[in-house]
Scaffold this active site. Structure first.
Site, PDB file in Angstrom:
ATOM      1  N   LYS A 132     -12.341  -2.169  18.549  1.00  0.00           N
ATOM      2  CA  LYS A 132     -11.007  -2.661  18.921  1.00  0.00           C
ATOM      3  C   LYS A 132     -10.646  -2.300  20.364  1.00  0.00           C
ATOM      4  O   LYS A 132      -9.532  -2.555  20.811  1.00  0.00           O
ATOM      5  CB  LYS A 132      -9.951  -2.098  17.963  1.00  0.00           C
ATOM      6  CG  LYS A 132     -10.180  -2.519  16.500  1.00  0.00           C
ATOM      7  CD  LYS A 132      -8.938  -2.319  15.646  1.00  0.00           C
ATOM      8  CE  LYS A 132      -9.236  -2.583  14.183  1.00  0.00           C
ATOM      9  NZ  LYS A 132      -8.038  -2.720  13.355  1.00  0.00           N
ATOM     10  N   ASP A 137      -4.557  -6.100   5.379  1.00  0.00           N
ATOM     11  CA  ASP A 137      -5.586  -6.923   6.016  1.00  0.00           C
ATOM     12  C   ASP A 137      -5.556  -8.365   5.508  1.00  0.00           C
ATOM     13  O   ASP A 137      -5.967  -9.276   6.205  1.00  0.00           O
ATOM     14  CB  ASP A 137      -6.971  -6.316   5.759  1.00  0.00           C
ATOM     15  CG  ASP A 137      -7.181  -5.060   6.593  1.00  0.00           C
ATOM     16  OD1 ASP A 137      -6.777  -5.068   7.775  1.00  0.00           O
ATOM     17  OD2 ASP A 137      -7.712  -4.076   6.067  1.00  0.00           O
ATOM     18  N   ASN A 193       0.854  -1.200   0.000  1.00  0.00           N
ATOM     19  CA  ASN A 193       0.000   0.000   0.000  1.00  0.00           C
ATOM     20  C   ASN A 193       0.880   1.236   0.000  1.00  0.00           C
ATOM     21  O   ASN A 193       2.115   1.131   0.011  1.00  0.00           O
ATOM     22  CB  ASN A 193      -0.976  -0.020   1.189  1.00  0.00           C
ATOM     23  CG  ASN A 193      -0.254  -0.004   2.516  1.00  0.00           C
ATOM     24  OD1 ASN A 193       0.420   0.963   2.858  1.00  0.00           O
ATOM     25  ND2 ASN A 193      -0.364  -1.100   3.262  1.00  0.00           N
ATOM     26  N   LYS A 213     -14.171   1.869  14.899  1.00  0.00           N
ATOM     27  CA  LYS A 213     -12.911   1.145  15.186  1.00  0.00           C
ATOM     28  C   LYS A 213     -12.496   1.331  16.642  1.00  0.00           C
ATOM     29  O   LYS A 213     -12.006   0.406  17.284  1.00  0.00           O
ATOM     30  CB  LYS A 213     -11.791   1.642  14.264  1.00  0.00           C
ATOM     31  CG  LYS A 213     -11.862   1.021  12.882  1.00  0.00           C
ATOM     32  CD  LYS A 213     -10.800   1.527  11.933  1.00  0.00           C
ATOM     33  CE  LYS A 213     -11.101   0.973  10.543  1.00  0.00           C
ATOM     34  NZ  LYS A 213     -10.378   1.599   9.468  1.00  0.00           N
TER      35      LYS A 213
HETATM   36  O1  PMT Z   1       3.015   6.409   6.178  1.00  0.00           O
HETATM   37  P1  PMT Z   1       2.527   7.751   5.653  1.00  0.00           P
HETATM   38  O2  PMT Z   1       2.737   7.897   4.166  1.00  0.00           O
HETATM   39  O3  PMT Z   1       3.074   8.904   6.449  1.00  0.00           O
HETATM   40  O4  PMT Z   1       0.921   7.781   5.832  1.00  0.00           O
HETATM   41  C1  PMT Z   1       0.386   7.762   7.137  1.00  0.00           C
HETATM   42  C2  PMT Z   1      -0.872   6.852   7.247  1.00  0.00           C
HETATM   43  C3  PMT Z   1      -1.989   7.427   6.377  1.00  0.00           C
HETATM   44  C4  PMT Z   1      -0.523   5.444   6.788  1.00  0.00           C
HETATM   45  C5  PMT Z   1      -1.254   6.829   8.754  1.00  0.00           C
HETATM   46  O5  PMT Z   1      -1.565   8.134   9.186  1.00  0.00           O
HETATM   47  C6  PMT Z   1      -2.444   5.910   9.012  1.00  0.00           C
HETATM   48  O6  PMT Z   1      -3.597   6.251   8.854  1.00  0.00           O
HETATM   49  N1  PMT Z   1      -2.150   4.640   9.448  1.00  0.00           N
HETATM   50  C7  PMT Z   1      -3.141   3.574   9.629  1.00  0.00           C
HETATM   51  C8  PMT Z   1      -3.421   2.938   8.318  1.00  0.00           C
HETATM   52  C9  PMT Z   1      -4.409   1.785   8.430  1.00  0.00           C
HETATM   53  O7  PMT Z   1      -4.063   0.679   8.183  1.00  0.00           O
HETATM   54  O8  PMT Z   1      -5.594   2.125   8.843  1.00  0.00           O
HETATM   55  P2  PMT Z   1      -6.842   1.075   9.036  1.00  0.00           P
HETATM   56  O9  PMT Z   1      -8.012   1.976   9.249  1.00  0.00           O
HETATM   57  O10 PMT Z   1      -6.880   0.109   7.904  1.00  0.00           O
HETATM   58  O11 PMT Z   1      -6.464   0.268  10.342  1.00  0.00           O
HETATM   59  C10 PMT Z   1      -6.946   0.637  11.638  1.00  0.00           C
HETATM   60  C11 PMT Z   1      -5.895   0.393  12.682  1.00  0.00           C
HETATM   61  O12 PMT Z   1      -5.666  -1.006  12.849  1.00  0.00           O
HETATM   62  C12 PMT Z   1      -4.542   1.002  12.411  1.00  0.00           C
HETATM   63  O13 PMT Z   1      -4.025   1.515  13.610  1.00  0.00           O
HETATM   64  C13 PMT Z   1      -3.702  -0.183  11.910  1.00  0.00           C
HETATM   65  O14 PMT Z   1      -2.321  -0.003  12.240  1.00  0.00           O
HETATM   66  C14 PMT Z   1      -4.317  -1.334  12.682  1.00  0.00           C
HETATM   67  N2  PMT Z   1      -4.277  -2.633  12.008  1.00  0.00           N
HETATM   68  C15 PMT Z   1      -4.961  -2.834  10.840  1.00  0.00           C
HETATM   69  C16 PMT Z   1      -4.977  -4.071  10.248  1.00  0.00           C
HETATM   70  C17 PMT Z   1      -4.277  -5.134  10.863  1.00  0.00           C
HETATM   71  N3  PMT Z   1      -4.263  -6.332  10.332  1.00  0.00           N
HETATM   72  N4  PMT Z   1      -3.619  -4.925  12.005  1.00  0.00           N
HETATM   73  C18 PMT Z   1      -3.595  -3.698  12.580  1.00  0.00           C
HETATM   74  O15 PMT Z   1      -2.972  -3.528  13.630  1.00  0.00           O
END
Ligand code: PMT
Length: 405
Positions: A344, A280, A211, A340
């Site tokens: 979570k 994911d 990604n 979330k």
């Molecule tokens: O890296 P940059 O270019 O600076 O960009 C920053 C960012 C946009 C990546 C960052 O600010 C951000 O939003 N990070 C989280 C990205 C993400 O995966 O979001 P999500 O909404 O899909 O996941 C929710 C949360 O669960 C996140 O804290 C993620 O780290 C966590 N997660 C998700 C899936 C997984 N299998 N395990 C996790 O721990």
């Protein structure tokens, strides 16, 4: 840019070198960050840049000589030395560094440094050979031992055509470095675990599912937590970023590797900040050889299986740290982030809009912080500025929890 240096009185010394022209931009950046700036040019600096430029940008008279009769009638150099909260010399030439190390006071800038009780920071700039010279390095050891902070230098192409260490840091980096020294130590004595960057889920030896996360947000958070006094471990996916000084970095590639690295450390952490964009899904199996295109018109179907949810697992630990998640959303940001936070079982979530021109792969961002019982918007700013605000917020929520316990 937020006002990381609000009200701070910065005495900026500019010494002679081709990088002196960057001092002009530095004055602007310091003022943008809220500082008041007065400038002293060495006589050699005034050969490269004019006092008038610095006067116009700083809004204050510029001093270049100890022998300025009108200013010195009122003991001008002592007045300047008393005025300053911080002395910053950028660029600091090899000659100036040598004279500082010797404690000379044969012109205005070095005299001020001796007469001033304020902290002194220098941003060196010189040819890479001069930087590497044993004399310069010995002078820096002396200065560091006296508590002088050294910002940089950077590595790269130099004005003289050489390539190597000795470039002046960019003005924005110098301001960030100065702001870092002023950061309140709100996480002193805590252990902070941060994840950053993407994960790569291999399909075959040459292809993967990834990604657009660059890691910049997570690296900025790690640096901000360090500046706030924390002992920081940064679990980084595949990114092209150098490790902020003083931080332990663990490199991983896939979500499963990140899961193992985090779970091995989470119980020992006081705060966990999950900034990584964790994949994911991963291919159910990784082909050992490059997948071949057999027929022009046929497609390819990949079987995907779900990766562990690292954040949710850390939040479920019996002895859990303070758990901060991120939510990257293209639409309905607040609603998805709230869902979330609850699903979570997080202590805080930082939501950001991602897509074309926002979130990923940029130096700036905007965040919406949501926690049980509150919300706060952090307007667009550099990722380091947002990281500092986030860290301050975490410290505040933890302290409030401690007070309530
Ligand atoms: O890296 P940059 O270019 O600076 O960009 C920053 C960012 C946009 C990546 C960052 O600010 C951000 O939003 N990070 C989280 C990205 C993400 O995966 O979001 P999500 O909404 O899909 O996941 C929710 C949360 O669960 C996140 O804290 C993620 O780290 C966590 N997660 C998700 C899936 C997984 N299998 N395990 C996790 O721990």
């Amino acid at each position: 840019m937020s006002h990381a240096l609000a009200g701070l009185r910065v005495l900026l010394g500019v010494s002679g070198g081709i990088a002196a022209y960057k001092g002009a931009e530095l004055v602007r950046r310091l003022r943008d960050a809220g500082a008041q700036v007065r400038v002293v040019l060495t006589e050699n600096a005034a050969r490269f840049v004019t006092p008038l430029t610095f006067q116009a940008l700083s809004g204050n008279p510029v001093r270049t000589s100890l022998w300025d009769e009108s200013a010195e009638a009122a003991m001008g150099h002592i007045e300047l030395a008393r005025w300053a909260d911080e002395v910053l010399i950028a660029p600091a030439s090899a000659d100036l560094i040598a004279r500082l190390a010797q404690g000379q006071a044969d012109e205005l800038l070095t005299t001020l440094c001796l007469a001033c009780a304020a902290p002194l920071s220098i941003a060196p700039a010189m040819n890479q050979q001069m930087w590497a010279h044993a004399a310069t390095q010995a002078n820096l050891v002396t200065l560091r031992a006296r508590g002088v902070r050294v910002f940089g230098p950077g590595v790269g192409e130099q004005a003289c055509g050489d390539v190597g260490s000795g470039r002046l840091l960019e003005p924005g980096e110098i301001v960030e470095a100065l702001a870092a020294t002023r950061a309140p130590r709100v996480l002193a004595g805590t252990r902070v675990l941060v994840t950053a960057g993407p994960t790569f889920e291999d399909i075959d030896p040459v292809r993967f599912i990834g990604n657009r996360s660059s890691g910049r947000m997570g690296f900025a958070i790690a640096a901000a937590a360090r500046d706030a006094g924390a002992q920081v471990t940064l679990v980084a996916g595949p990114v092209n970023l150098s490790t902020p000084a003083g931080i332990e970095r663990v490199d991983v590639r896939s979500a499963q590797q990140m899961h193992a690295a985090v779970l091995a450390r989470a119980a020992g952490a006081d705060v966990f900040i999950s900034t990584a964009a964790v994949g994911d899904f991963r291919p159910a199996s990784v082909a050992s050889q490059k997948l071949k295109k057999t027929d022009r018109n046929s497609g390819l179907t990949l079987d995907l299986v779900q990766n562990p949810d690292i954040l949710a697992e850390v939040a479920d630990l019996p002895q859990r740290p303070f758990v901060v998640g991120f939510a990257a959303e293209t639409h309905d940001v607040e609603a998805y982030a709230r869902a979330k936070l609850e699903r979570k079982n997080l202590d805080l979530i930082a939501a950001n809009q991602v897509g074309e021109g926002c979130g990923f792969e940029r130096d700036d961002n905007a965040l919406l912080l949501i926690w049980p019982g509150g919300r706060q918007e952090l307007a667009t700013a550099s990722k380091l500025t947002l990281a500092r605000d986030l860290v301050a917020h975490i410290a505040h929520l933890r302290a409030a929890r401690g007070a309530a316990a």
